[in-house]
Design a protein around this motif. Structure first.
Motif, short mmCIF file in Angstrom:
data_model
loop_
_atom_site.label_atom_id
_atom_site.label_comp_id
_atom_site.label_asym_id
_atom_site.label_seq_id
_atom_site.Cartn_x
_atom_site.Cartn_y
_atom_site.Cartn_z
N ALA D 173 0.83 -1.21 0.00
CA ALA D 173 0.00 0.00 0.00
C ALA D 173 0.86 1.26 0.00
O ALA D 173 0.57 2.23 0.67
CB ALA D 173 -0.95 -0.01 1.19
N LEU D 178 -1.53 1.99 -3.66
CA LEU D 178 -2.71 2.82 -3.41
C LEU D 178 -3.32 3.30 -4.72
O LEU D 178 -4.54 3.29 -4.89
CB LEU D 178 -2.33 4.02 -2.53
N SER D 181 -5.11 0.36 -6.29
CA SER D 181 -6.35 0.04 -5.58
C SER D 181 -7.43 1.06 -5.90
O SER D 181 -8.60 0.70 -6.12
CB SER D 181 -6.10 0.01 -4.07
N ASP D 195 -1.12 -4.91 3.14
CA ASP D 195 0.21 -4.33 3.40
C ASP D 195 0.71 -4.83 4.74
O ASP D 195 -0.05 -4.94 5.70
CB ASP D 195 0.15 -2.81 3.40
N LEU D 200 -0.92 2.55 6.21
CA LEU D 200 -0.82 2.57 4.76
C LEU D 200 0.09 3.71 4.34
O LEU D 200 0.24 4.71 5.04
CB LEU D 200 -2.20 2.74 4.12
N ILE D 220 -2.65 10.18 1.43
CA ILE D 220 -2.78 8.81 1.95
C ILE D 220 -4.07 8.69 2.76
O ILE D 220 -4.86 7.76 2.57
CB ILE D 220 -1.58 8.43 2.83
N THR D 223 -7.14 8.81 0.54
CA THR D 223 -7.25 7.58 -0.24
C THR D 223 -7.71 6.42 0.65
O THR D 223 -8.59 5.63 0.28
CB THR D 223 -5.90 7.24 -0.89
N GLU D 224 -7.10 6.33 1.81
CA GLU D 224 -7.48 5.25 2.72
C GLU D 224 -8.95 5.37 3.10
O GLU D 224 -9.68 4.37 3.11
CB GLU D 224 -6.59 5.27 3.97
N LEU D 227 -11.08 4.21 0.17
CA LEU D 227 -11.03 2.75 -0.02
C LEU D 227 -11.84 2.04 1.07
O LEU D 227 -12.59 1.11 0.79
CB LEU D 227 -9.58 2.27 -0.01
N ARG D 228 -11.68 2.50 2.30
CA ARG D 228 -12.38 1.82 3.39
C ARG D 228 -13.89 2.03 3.32
O ARG D 228 -14.65 1.25 3.88
CB ARG D 228 -11.83 2.27 4.74
N VAL D 235 -9.48 -3.64 2.88
CA VAL D 235 -8.14 -3.18 3.20
C VAL D 235 -7.62 -4.01 4.36
O VAL D 235 -8.21 -4.04 5.44
CB VAL D 235 -8.13 -1.68 3.59
N SER D 237 -4.50 -4.13 6.57
CA SER D 237 -3.19 -3.71 7.02
C SER D 237 -2.67 -4.77 7.99
O SER D 237 -3.39 -5.69 8.37
CB SER D 237 -3.26 -2.33 7.68
#
Lengths: 187, 416, 90, 977
Positions: D173, D178, D181, D195, D200, D220, D223-224, D227-228, D235, D237
């Motif tokens: 990630a 990223l 994804s 990851d 991330l 980051i 983006t996280e 995605l979540r 995701v 981690s």
């Protein structure tokens, strides 16, 4: 009626039921089961008016439901007929077929969710290696679960049935309940 | 140059200037009396004994990659002679006796370590079968002891005795069994063969067999044609491929066997332990890594790599037997190419082609056999007669109905 | 590994039991004992494409003939053994 | 050392931890390594061979030096890399491979002796005298070997297992992962992003780059969050993808509870991920440059130094005024200097071997220079030697960052044995062109070193993998190519480490070269290069290059390394998936289990089943007493035994009889309806496979039984026959083993007992003779099947009822049979009864025996062909004279050990004179002596002979008489009565 008292698959007179967060596991004691296998050249029957499903599918009917278990083979479920002579019941409905009573071959554990599909999906992905589509509502299959041969049937978005060998009912319950309990803790 | 402690100290004091190559890298000659195909354990040991015991000259070993790169370079290093059937046990006991003097003979420390192997049993029937086997071992001149649960507990108190699905009911112990440093075995034989005049030719792949009038004349290789009076094939998992060049089909399938080593740990397991109710066996190397393995993947493969279910299966066995292993970590895995035969036992025999000899079918047990396999094959190549301990390893035993089937599984290689 | 089941799609190979070369389903006539012995014991054991038998034991109990490259494990296809056997008989 | 400014640790959350018992404090967001560094701890571990003092070398899973044991007692986990251990409250870490302490380690003496411990030295010595190896040398070596210590206590934590399916698996990630994804997720694909880090961002976390003019962490975080929020994205981690397996299957471990003082549920979960496509975006691992003394604590990878400064706001300096030097052959090291300067760290110099090295900022720069030496004690580096133009000078220096270029992390891309490919231009091994099917590689793992390159290649890879038309808008990022030269080592007289953990130096490689251990595999095995817990992640490529230099060949000519799973070491606990202890395998219970339990039965594992072994009664002190009583009860009254475990297969169809003719060695098609026949099955190679009964319930319906052990195998074999051999026969098969509870009712009173339960069924021998079967009802209408068969030689039946009634049926039979002597019996008595009758069981049907050996050769019908019949007539099988015989101790009190070998009296005891073996043995209450079954050469002709059952294993010899295997009722009168 015989004057013998039957035991549930988990070894008690009464069926077991336990809740883990949104999930409830319930042993179903009275599900009649009969396997149907087409004889050579026979047409697929429609027992109790039910159109037998194709590969990977499960079909629900008013009297009976059916899971495709192999080419020309189905497992017919007759809810509430656990004590009945199911072969006798089904024989007129399935001409040209080999029928075998399977009622006591399996322990059936129904898993229901009070929070929709998500908890069931979370449980599924920790139990069996099947693509989600393989267990979409109306689908079912035989597969492996913790070294056990099982039939899994997705009856509805919030209902999943797991049928395991009756003799291994304890181990099956352990696997299902332990996984469900961990999910509950993680919630 | 002889190896010894004095030499190591001297070189240490003088900056390691005197060391010589362990073996030469000769170019192939136009012809040899005997060509061995395969520079793994079997091939190197065969060449070594041909040159040193049977006094043959003009020998070459042809290796398609690097010396010792066959299954001798990727195994779990166990040596033992705990077989049951009369076709097998004397041969493996002969091998064990060769192990016991190997290092002094080859002047190379292959770290033969007789740490003992304990096969655990989990039912009365299994114990009866072990008793039959242990008696066969003793009757062949090997050592064996049948242990009860208490004796096993005394030896290995950390095994799972109290919460086991399959309780330990005892075990068959062979104290003279143990481990050897697998690479060291290959290098010891290679250096010994080289010193006895054998040409070890690396990066030389055999691409064809020249056969005239039913007799072998030589081999085509990636380094040119090499004439040969006799050709011995010792190529393990590639046996079918090589023998196919002579138009022969073999009672062999090639399968992948994965093996594993953990991170280095302070000594915790003294000997070799095998779990009789799951697929798991383990020992600890002198460097501290736990060396372990289990069942073959089960499908035919030449890919030298396996899949995840077997890794899980082995780890499950590990956890069931030794719950303390939960916090040991798997460091490396590898996949070996196994020449699985139809009865689980090897073949050391002539073939329908004059001058072409076969040494194959070692399944996943070739390492322990290395000395005897080489010796018996050398005996056959040099004298034309099978070694007395290897008379049952015939190619026609299947046609004749004389299989040597230790596991009683029949002609299904992945079950042996 | 995944086996492309002709009826059920991709399934985990762990649901299957492996037998070996698909030629095992075509034994020679029983009046030729030597041929029968070779059939039971000898294998082509190719490094390359192999047609082989897998039993969907934890699935629909079909025997499949899978075509697989033994060097790469690439699977080129799978068919029901009954279909192949019946076609062969015709 | 105090913290620098900035970074990604939460200074508001302090976490207390210990190292070697000493208390320290770190912060949330720290790794153990960064926290130790923040507390000024420089000495963290000892090397494997020379016990050299070592510090933290990297900031990731490639760490060779900083290995510690985490936790205590049964939870102690050895060899944990401090660089990836997430700090938590109460964490206890302990150093390893030192005695008595990390600071003073007695085995440091090895370092002084290192001239004698060169590569491969142990192969050359310790051979004389031979017995000293196991007594002296090896124990000494073993004691010194190993790193951490396993507690040898059962792992108390639980582990989980799971299965994920996705369209795209993204591994890593960082910027590439990223971007990949995000691209796939927005297109609606099912994405799993994994990851190994707990945060991330990958390399972005270690840099000071901006994205779209903003701090990279903002991108980051956004983006996280996106995605979540998407239902089609998972995701993961703290999840390491450790292996690439066939057909898009990956193994991954999620560390669910390791970052908590105690796991809530499971410690770790093993995920088996099935992905249609995958993108490897695992970044790159920095190379170091070997020079003399380069293993001192305080010397670390330049990129790691930068990561510690930027992400964790620490450096390995002992004090703020300590000077830091950078030794770099690429532009990358210069960036480290800039970042450190920005944090106020004093820079001694940037030492760059390139004459044309760039200057990126205002730091002392030594072009065309190398670091050629390092000094320091166990506290670590104190000074370095810089050589420039033939002149060498020493400089005080506490920290040295070394940057020799980057190795793309191609591990997972070559698990299918595709070999990484050398790029001379990049001086890197790039991913193999033959990638695992479905995989592509992006970012630094594909040699895309710049942030822009990583973002773009990640997005492009996702677009190509999923066949998309558009890309999401990506943030603007630096696109500075990092130029450099490859400097593989600094020549010199001192020891220059290549592989730190295993103490492999440039000299060792030279020695391997001298001794002709030149192929990569020989090099690794001779020197132990790359065999340590870090798997040579920071060593292998460098070693290869050094060997190439020695041989005068190019790097690709010298070789490449292949990678095999796992990518980083994985705990066996999680690979085992959690089915441990009593739950290792499922346990099958018979229908009468509750009843047997209530009777106080002892149980025994029989394969997966638990069966009642015997039923001890009050006053019985030894199991034999119970068993004898049970056996005699069967022989004199009636015994009851649950035999449900025998496999049962329903065979139906028009051609069922013909089918069974071909599957069984004996004739089954001629069996009359209502009759049972004993049957033998052969393997294809003619050896015995299984035995059992075959009952014809109707014209087109048979019920077949198998042995307990072979139930699954026989079913599989029958399906093979049905589908693969004779698909044109009309046959249907299904297993019914669990559906019916089957109870053996055996003994002279068995008929009388059954008469009390059957519903008006005539059990007289005339209407229901031996080997009859019928469908009937019992106990007022319960469907049942009755078979008049016997395993004991007694007049006997087996009655089957639906499994749910099995327990009640047993109870009913027992209570109705009180006056008839009804007695339950277990597997022990069952075994005695069948041995007395000479019936074969597992020990006689072990896959190595033939029908002929059992005296049943004539059962193989010659009137028809069946599986294995032809090959059963091979010469070797036909010539075998061993036969099943009965054996009786000459002295009845002498026990016959099963597994003893048989010898002709007076002959030597060796394998050549071996006459056979004892298969099963017991005390026979009927014979009132010890009896056994066994296979004996020429057995048929040796009745009455006295032979020796020898058990040298336990020092026993028993004289036994050869008798018929049918100790009990040889004529079968009892059966048929």
């Amino acid at each position: 009626m015989p004057d013998l008292s039957p035991l549930c698959a988990l070894g008690a007179f009464d069926s077991r039921s336990e809740r883990f967060g949104a999930l409830r596991l319930t042993e179903v004691p009275d599900l009649g089961l009969v396997s149907i296998a087409l004889r050579k050249g026979a047409e697929a029957p429609a027992p109790f008016g039910l159109a037998l499903p194709g590969p990977g599918a499960w079909a629900e009917g008013a009297t009976a439901s059916a899971l495709w278990t192999g080419p020309g083979q189905w497992l017919l479920e007759l809810p509430g007929q656990g004590a009945a002579d199911v072969v006798g019941l089904v024989a007129p409905e399935a001409p040209g077929c080999s029928l075998t009573e399977q009622t006591d071959g399996w322990a059936c554990i129904e898993i229901t969710s009070t929070a929709g599909a998500a908890p069931l999906e979370a449980l599924r992905e920790r139990l069996v290696n099947l693509a989600p589509g393989t267990l979409a509502p109306g689908h079912g299959t035989r597969t492996i679960l913790h070294h056990m041969s099982v039939l899994v049937i997705r009856r509805a978005p919030d209902r999943l049935a797991v049928l395991g060998m009756r003799s291994a009912a304890d181990s099956l319950w352990h696997a299902l309940s332990e996984t469900a309990a961990r999910l509950e803790t993680q919630e | 140059m002889d190896f010894n402690g004095f030499r190591v100290v001297w070189e240490g004091l003088t900056g390691h200037r005197g060391w010589k190559p362990l073996w030469r890298d000769p170019d192939p000659k136009p012809a040899y009396d005997i060509v061995i195909i395969g520079g793994g354990g079997g091939g190197l040991a065969t060449a070594y004994y041909l040159a040193t015991v049977f006094k043959e000259a003009r020998i070459a070993v042809l290796e398609k990659g690097w010396l010792g790169g066959g299954n001798i370079g990727r195994n779990t290093t166990i040596i033992r002679s705990n077989y049951m059937l009369p076709g097998n046990q004397p041969f493996y006991e002969f091998s064990m006796k060769l192990w016991e003097t190997l290092e002094q003979e080859t002047n190379f420390n292959s770290m033969v370590s007789q740490r003992g192997i304990l096969n655990l049993c989990h039912s009365d029937g299994q114990r009866d079968a072990f008793r039959r086997r242990g008696n066969a071992m003793i009757l062949s001149g090997a050592d064996a002891e049948l242990l009860d649960t208490d004796a096993v507990r005394q030896m290995y108190p950390f095994l799972n005795f109290d919460n086991a699905r399959f309780p330990i009911k005892g075990g068959l112990l062979q104290r003279r069994a143990g481990t050897a440093r697998h690479d060291g075995v290959a290098w010891g034989y290679a250096r010994g063969a080289d010193r006895a005049g054998v040409d070890l030719i690396q990066n030389c792949e055999v691409t064809g067999l020249r056969i005239e009038a039913g007799a072998i004349k030589g081999v085509e290789t990636t380094r040119g044609y090499i004439g040969a009076g006799k050709v011995g094939v010792a190529v393990a998992g590639s046996s079918s491929r090589v023998m196919q060049m002579a138009g022969l089909r073999l009672p062999i399938e090639s399968h992948v066997l994965q093996a594993f080593v953990s991170e280095g740990l302070k000594p915790c397991i003294d000997g070799v332990i095998t779990f009789g109710a799951g697929h798991f066996y383990v020992s600890q190397s002198d460097k501290g890594g736990l060396v372990f393995g289990g069942d073959i993947d089960g499908y035919n493969s030449y890919a030298q790599r396996g899949n995840l279910p077997v890794v899980e299966d082995v780890a499950e066995g590990a956890m069931a037997l030794m719950p303390a292993l939960g916090r040991a970590r798997l460091l490396r895995s590898w996949g070996g190419l196994m020449d699985m035969s139809m009865d689980g036992s090897p073949i050391i025999d002539t073939t329908p082609v004059d001058g072409l000899y076969l040494n194959a079918g070692w399944c996943y047990g070739g390492f322990k056999a290395t000395p005897a396999s080489g010796y018996a094959f050398a005996h056959l190549l040099a004298t034309g007669q099978p070694h007395p301990t290897a008379t049952a390893y015939r190619l026609d035993r299947f046609a004749r109905g004389l299989p040597i089937d230790e596991k009683g599984m029949g002609a299904q290689p992945n079950l042996h | 590994m995944l086996i492309p089941h002709p009826l059920l799609g991709l399934r985990d190979a762990q649901e299957f039991t492996y037998l070996g070369d698909a030629s095992l389903m075509s034994p020679p006539p029983s009046d030729d004992p030597e041929a029968l012995e070779r059939h039971v014991h000898l294998r082509d054991n190719p490094a390359g494409l192999l047609r082989e038998l897998w039993f969907h034991e934890q699935g629909d109990r079909s025997w499949l003939v899978v075509t697989r490259d033994t060097r790469t494990h690439e699977i080129l296809g799978a068919e029901l053994a009954t279909d192949i056997r019946r076609e062969g008989a015709r | 050392m105090t913290r620098l400014d900035g970074g990604h640790v939460d200074r508001t959350r302090a976490l207390r931890f210990t190292f070697d018992g000493k208390r320290y404090t770190g912060h949330s967001g720290d790794t153990l390594a960064s926290a130790l560094m923040a507390n000024g701890v420089r000495l963290v571990g000892r090397s494997f061979k020379y016990h050299r003092p070592r510090g933290i070398f990297s900031a990731g899973s490639e760490e060779p030096n900083a290995l510690v044991t985490i936790g205590t007692g049964a939870r102690a986990e050895p060899n944990s890399r401090a660089t990836v251990v997430e700090l938590h409250e109460g964490l206890a870490a302990t150093s390893q491979n030192r005695w008595p302490s990390l600071g003073f380690d007695a085995l440091q003496v090895n370092d002084l002796l290192s001239p004698f411990f060169a590569a491969g030295f142990y192969y050359k010595t310790f051979m004389q005298p031979a017995e000293f190896w196991e007594k002296l040398y090896e124990p000494m070596i073993r004691r010194a070997a190993g790193l951490g210590k396993l507690s040898m206590l059962p792992d108390p934590d639980a582990y989980g297992r799971g299965f994920l399916h996705c369209d795209l698996l993204v591994i890593g990630a960082g910027p590439a992962g990223l971007a990949a994804s995000l691209t796939a997720a927005r297109a609606g694909a099912e994405v799993v992003l994994a990851d190994e880090d707990f945060a991330l961002g990958g390399r972005l976390l270690a840099e000071t780059h901006t994205l779209d003019d903003d701090d990279a962490t903002a991108w980051i975080a956004a983006t996280e969050a996106e995605l979540r929020s998407l239902p089609n994205v998972r995701v993961l981690s703290r999840t390491t993808v450790f292996g690439t397996y066939d057909h898009g299957v990956f193994g991954a471990v999620e560390r669910v509870g390791d970052h908590l003082p105690r796991p809530q549920t499971v410690r770790q979960t093993l995920w088996r991920i099935t992905a249609k496509r995958s993108i490897l975006a695992a970044g790159a691992i920095e190379r170091h440059i070997p020079f003399a003394g380069n293993d001192r604590p305080g010397i670390l990878l330049g990129g790691a130094l930068r990561a510690y400064a930027n992400r964790w706001s620490v450096t390995p300096q002992a004090s703020e005024t300590d000077r830091v030097a950078i030794f770099t052959s690429t532009d990358d090291g210069h960036r480290t200097a800039l970042d450190l300067m920005a944090k106020g760290v004093p820079i001694l110099a940037v030492i760059d071997p390139r004459e044309d090295a760039p200057r990126l900022g205002n730091y002392p720069l030594r072009k065309g220079a190398v670091v050629s030496g390092a000094k320091g004690g166990r506290k670590g580096l104190s000074s370095i030697e810089i050589t420039e133009g033939g002149r060498s000078d020493w400089f005080e220096c506490a920290v040295l960052g070394v940057s020799g270029g980057w190795n793309p992390n191609v591990h997972l891309a070559s698990h299918h044995r595709g070999r990484p490919e050398w790029s001379e231009a990049d001086a890197q091994f790039l991913p193999p062109s033959e990638l695992p099917p479905g995989m592509s590689v992006a970012g630094a793992a594909a040699g895309q070193g710049s942030t822009h390159g990583a973002l773009a290649s990640g997005a492009e890879a996702a677009k190509a993998a999923l066949g998309l038309d558009t890309l999401p808008e990506l943030p603007r990022a630096e696109d500075a190519p990092s130029r450099g030269m490859a400097l593989w080592h600094v020549p010199g007289r001192g020891r220059a480490w290549v592989d730190f953990q295993n103490d492999v130096t440039v000299k060792d490689i030279a020695l391997a070269h001298k001794e002709n251990m030149r192929s990569v595999e020989h090099l690794k095995r001779w020197t132990t290069l790359g065999m340590a817990t870090d798997q040579g992640k920071t060593a292998n490529v460098t070693a290869l290059a050094v060997m190439a230099e020695l041989t005068g060949k190019t790097i690709p000519q010298t070789g490449t390394t292949v990678f095999r799973p796992p990518y980083t070491p994985v705990a066996l606990g999680v690979l085992g998936g959690g089915d441990t202890g009593a739950h290792f395998r499922p346990r099958r219970l018979t229908p009468t289990h509750p009843w047997a339990k209530a009777q106080g039965a002892e149980f025994v594992e029989v394969g997966q089943w638990m069966r009642a072994q015997y039923f001890p009664q009050e006053g019985e002190t030894h199991w034999r007493e119970s068993v004898d009583r049970e056996v005699l009860a069967v022989r004199s009254g009636v015994g009851l035994c649950d035999v449900t475990t025998l496999g049962k297969i329903d065979v139906q169809g028009k051609d069922a009889g013909e089918f069974l003719n071909r599957v069984y060695a004996n004739m089954m098609g001629t069996l009359k309806v209502g009759r049972v026949r004993y049957g033998l099955m052969l393997r294809a190679d003619g050896f015995l496979y299984d035995d059992g009964t075959c009952a014809r319930m109707a014209e087109d319906h048979y019920v077949v039984t198998t042995t307990t052990a072979n139930a699954g195998l026989v079913y599989r074999q029958m399906e093979f026959a049905r589908q693969c051999l004779w698909p044109d026969l009309d046959v249907q098969l299904i297993s019914t083993t669990d559906a019916w509870a089957q109870i053996a009712v055996a003994g002279p009173n068995s008929r009388a007992l059954l008469e009390r339960v059957v519903d008006g069924f005539d059990l007289s021998t005339e209407s229901f003779p031996f080997m009859a079967c019928a469908d009937l009802t019992v106990c007022d209408g319960l469907r049942a099947r009755l078979f008049r068969i016997s395993f004991s030689g007694e007049h006997a039946y087996e009655i089957a009822v639906p499994a749910r009634f099995g327990n009640a049926m047993m109870d009913r039979l027992m209570s109705l049979g009180q006056d008839l002597g009804a007695t339950p019996y277990g597997t022990e008595a069952l075994a005695v009864l069948r041995i007395e009758k000479g019936h074969a069981a597992g020990a006689e049907l072990n896959g190595q025996t033939t029908a002929q050996m059992l005296g049943l050769g004539r059962m193989i019908s010659r009137k028809k062909d069946s599986i294995g019949a032809v090959l059963s007539r091979r010469e070797g099988l036909e010539a075998d004279t061993r036969r099943l015989v009965g054996l009786q101790s000459v002295d009845p009190s002498q026990k016959i050990p099963a597994g003893a070998h048989l010898f002709t009296a007076g002959e030597a005891r060796d394998l050549n004179t071996d006459q056979g073996w004892v298969t099963s043995a017991c005390w026979s209450p009927h014979v009132e002596g010890h009896i056994a079954l066994g296979f004996l050469a020429g057995g048929d002709g040796r009745m009455g002979e006295e032979v020796i059952a020898a058990n040298p294993l336990e020092g026993q010899e028993v004289a036994v008489r050869v008798v018929s295997a049918h100790f009990f009722d040889p004529e079968g009168d009892r059966l048929r009565a």
